[in-house]
Enzyme design. Structure first.
Site, PDB file in Angstrom:
ATOM      1  N   HIS A   1       0.842  -1.196   0.000  1.00  0.00           N
ATOM      2  CA  HIS A   1       0.000   0.000   0.000  1.00  0.00           C
ATOM      3  C   HIS A   1       0.872   1.239   0.000  1.00  0.00           C
ATOM      4  O   HIS A   1       1.903   1.278   0.664  1.00  0.00           O
ATOM      5  CB  HIS A   1      -0.919   0.006   1.225  1.00  0.00           C
ATOM      6  N   SER A   2       0.473   2.251  -0.780  1.00  0.00           N
ATOM      7  CA  SER A   2       1.156   3.546  -0.817  1.00  0.00           C
ATOM      8  C   SER A   2       2.613   3.380  -1.253  1.00  0.00           C
ATOM      9  O   SER A   2       2.886   2.797  -2.294  1.00  0.00           O
ATOM     10  CB  SER A   2       1.044   4.239   0.539  1.00  0.00           C
ATOM     11  N   LEU A   3       3.536   3.885  -0.456  1.00  0.00           N
ATOM     12  CA  LEU A   3       4.945   3.728  -0.801  1.00  0.00           C
ATOM     13  C   LEU A   3       5.355   2.262  -0.759  1.00  0.00           C
ATOM     14  O   LEU A   3       6.204   1.820  -1.535  1.00  0.00           O
ATOM     15  CB  LEU A   3       5.809   4.546   0.147  1.00  0.00           C
TER      16      LEU A   3
ATOM     17  N   HIS B   1      -6.748   8.335   1.009  1.00  0.00           N
ATOM     18  CA  HIS B   1      -5.589   7.514   0.652  1.00  0.00           C
ATOM     19  C   HIS B   1      -5.365   6.363   1.632  1.00  0.00           C
ATOM     20  O   HIS B   1      -4.683   5.392   1.297  1.00  0.00           O
ATOM     21  CB  HIS B   1      -4.342   8.413   0.590  1.00  0.00           C
TER      22      HIS B   1
END
Length: 647
Positions: free
Chosen positions: A322-324, A432
């Site tokens: 997830h995300s980075l 997010h």
């Protein structure tokens, strides 16, 4: 003469020894044709027998694609690798499958959630990858490509097209299970199992706070250990890490996710190199040289992957994040050729190009998003500015934090939920979070969106990138400018009022340049009967005298302004005001003389260079006021009388 029957029987019998020998020779020839032909080929060669025979091996048949299957995953291990504060830290915690309770950590309005057995389906996924994908082989190639500034060129024989058992991205339950694997989880064990060091022993004196820095991997395995899932979660994500932000993560992320080292953007961006040579013109060779320091998140991900695959050498590996952590998952999938599913991942095509990852023949090294068979699927929604690549404006959260998130392209395929059009969401950074995605997007939609290939996407389209030989130099010069001003202000207040001081004395000293004409002006106003909105009787005399003297030099002029208030107003201002301005003579031998005006009648005040009425000037009644209230009414006259309203 023999009977007829006897003659017929003897006709089929051979009585000659020569005929028997011939039959035996023919039998031997039939049994051993090739050796005899070779032996007697010098006499009568046979063209059909001596033809060359193709001895090349028969190509193996392509393996059958794996059949769809059901998997039940449980959490087996948690790996933690430090990044910036503790880069050498690498620890592991084993999770007993029977006694452990796995919980999803609480996040804002979302409470804790217990994670049990997670179910997922597999389906065939086609991936073009290296034939030898061992970390001991791939890692040196990646390191060499990063130092050289371009991807390694390998022969077509080094690549293979495989059908592997990957996650079924059309199944809703599979997508939710993978998202839970990518979320932040923690384990409660009855025996209180502690972390153990995987690599070099960690300094125990620095054992406080290490869990807040690094990249964490949750390893899930199915019942037969044939398929494992590595869920990457950044515990100190470089985009939204709050108080834990350091300079190093801004340097690395702005090198990878910005067009030209965070230059020519909002003033909040943290610039990490000086490679811009003009307006939206960037020296890409300069950027590559700045990238030689390896990104620590990517390095931590590779070391974590190497340890997990060593523990499960024959297992099929899936990577989620997830995300980075999703961006790092995709980069690991491109490096080692494994299926990848990400959630709200930062667009990673730009860093994939700059890392110098191996690419198959025929692919564009400057556009990794044009590779079709990568096995990567990026799931997100339209209200997330990080996922869609718009978190780079002057007021964006990423920009305020100093991060230049300019990349907009994903490798592989994008699976996009249109939450803006379907649910009416507004674009914001609050959407997010992984818990928002799981609860309000993945579980709310009935179907998974179609995953599309987007090779037309381009990063940094308004930038002109060019290569150089590294000999260009950039020189920036500036001339220092110093401006100084000395100003002196002296103020003494004797009668304060509501808005400022009712009597004010100001002295200002500065530098001035004289001209050929000077005109001093004296204005004197005396009020005997003040009213509510001004003075009822007002006498003003203005006298101006001009003296013209040609002076060609620069002189110093001192200006003195004095104001004395004898009759302050009831609410603001002063009813009698005398202002005197004296302009001093320049610092030359020429002196200016002010000529006094002739005497005027008694109804007009006599002008003078400086006019200051005596203290306690009498009013129309002839009495002098010795003291006034704060709002201007006289409270004490000479002679001992009480306050008098003089309106």
């Amino acid at each position: 003469m023999l009977p007829s029957g006897k003659r017929k029987a003897d006709a089929f019998s051979c009585t000659s020894a020569a005929r028997v020998t011939a039959k035996l020779a023919l039998s031997f020839l039939a049994l051993s044709t090739t050796p005899l032909v070779n032996a007697f080929s010098y006499e009568e060669p046979n063209a059909q027998i001596v033809l060359p025979i193709d001895a090349s091996p028969i190509k193996p048949l392509l393996p059958e694609p794996p059949a769809p299957a059901e998997h039940k995953f449980t959490l087996r291990h948690i790996y933690h690798h430090g990044t910036y504060e503790h880069p050498t830290l690498h620890r592991k915690k084993d999770v007993p499958a029977q006694n452990a309770d796995v919980w999803l950590a609480a996040d804002d309005e979302y409470g804790q959630e217990r994670i049990g057995t997670l179910k997922a389906r597999s389906s065939p996924v086609r991936i073009q990858r290296l034939a030898d994908r061992r970390p001991s082989v791939v890692d040196p190639m990646v390191a060499y490509a990063r130092q050289q500034g371009y991807a390694s060129v390998l022969s077509p024989e080094a690549w293979t097209m495989d059908e592997v058992a990957g996650p079924d991205i059309t199944d809703k339950d599979t997508i939710i299970s993978l998202a839970l694997m990518a979320a932040d989880a923690y384990v409660q064990t009855p025996d209180g199992a502690d972390w153990e060091d995987v690599g070099a022993p960690f300094n125990r004196s620095l054992d406080f706070g290490w869990e807040g820095d690094g990249l964490r991997g949750h390893v899930f395995a199915d019942e037969t250990n044939s398929t494992i899932v590595i869920g990457l979660k950044g515990t100190s994500v470089a985009v939204f890490d709050g108080d834990g932000t350091t300079t190093n993560d801004k340097v690395n992320d702005n090198l990878f996710f910005s067009c030209c080292c965070a230059q020519q953007g909002p003033w909040t961006w943290h610039q990490v190199c000086d490679c811009a040579t003009g307006t939206y013109s960037c020296n890409n060779t300069c950027v590559v040289q700045a990238l030689r320091q390896e990104n620590r998140y990517y390095q931590a991900g590779r070391e974590l992957y190497a340890n997990v695959t060593e523990l499960y050498p024959d297992a099929n590996v899936w990577i989620v994040g997830h995300s980075l952590g999703g961006a790092m998952s995709s980069l690991l999938g491109l490096t080692y050729g494994d299926p990848v599913v990400t959630f709200e991942a930062v667009p990673e095509a730009l860093p994939a190009k700059r890392l110098g990852l191996p690419i198959p023949p025929g692919s564009d090294p400057d556009a990794p998003q044009t590779r079709e068979y990568t096995g990567a699927f990026h799931i997100g929604h339209t209200a997330d500015p990080v996922y869609v690549g718009t978190c780079n404006g002057a007021t964006a959260t990423c920009a305020i934090g100093g991060y230049a998130m300019e990349s907009a392209c994903h490798t592989g395929r994008e699976c996009v939920y249109d939450t803006v059009g379907d649910l009416g969401w507004r674009v914001g950074i609050g959407t997010h979070k992984i818990r928002v995605v799981i609860s309000d997007v993945l579980r709310k939609y009935e179907k998974v969106p179609e995953c599309k290939f987007t090779p037309e996407c381009r990063d940094c389209g308004n930038w002109k990138m060019y290569e150089s030989n590294g000999t260009e130099t950039t020189t920036t010069s500036s001339t220092p400018t110093s401006t100084s001003m000395t100003r002196t202000r002296t103020e003494t207040c004797k009668t304060p009022g509501w808005w400022g001081c009712l009597d004010e004395t100001t002295t200002t000293t500065g530098m001035a340049t004289t001209t050929t004409s000077e005109m001093p002006t004296t204005s004197t106003t005396t009020c005997h009967t003040p009213g509510w909105f001004g003075c009822k009787d007002k006498t003003t005399t203005s006298t101006a005298s001009t003296t013209t003297t040609p002076i060609a030099t620069t002189a110093t002029t001192t200006t003195t302004s004095s104001t004395t208030c004898l009759t302050p107003g009831k609410f603001w201002g002063c009813y009698d005001k005398t202002a005197t301005t004296d302009i001093g003579s320049p610092s030359t031998s020429t002196e200016l003389t002010i000529t006094s005006a002739p005497a005027l009648p008694s109804s007009v005040l006599t002008p003078s260079a400086t006019a200051t009425p005596p203290e306690g000037q009498p009013d129309d009644s002839g009495k002098r006021c010795r003291g006034r209230t704060w709002y201007g009414v006289c409270k004490d006259y000479e002679g001992g009388e009480g306050p008098v309203n003089d309106l």
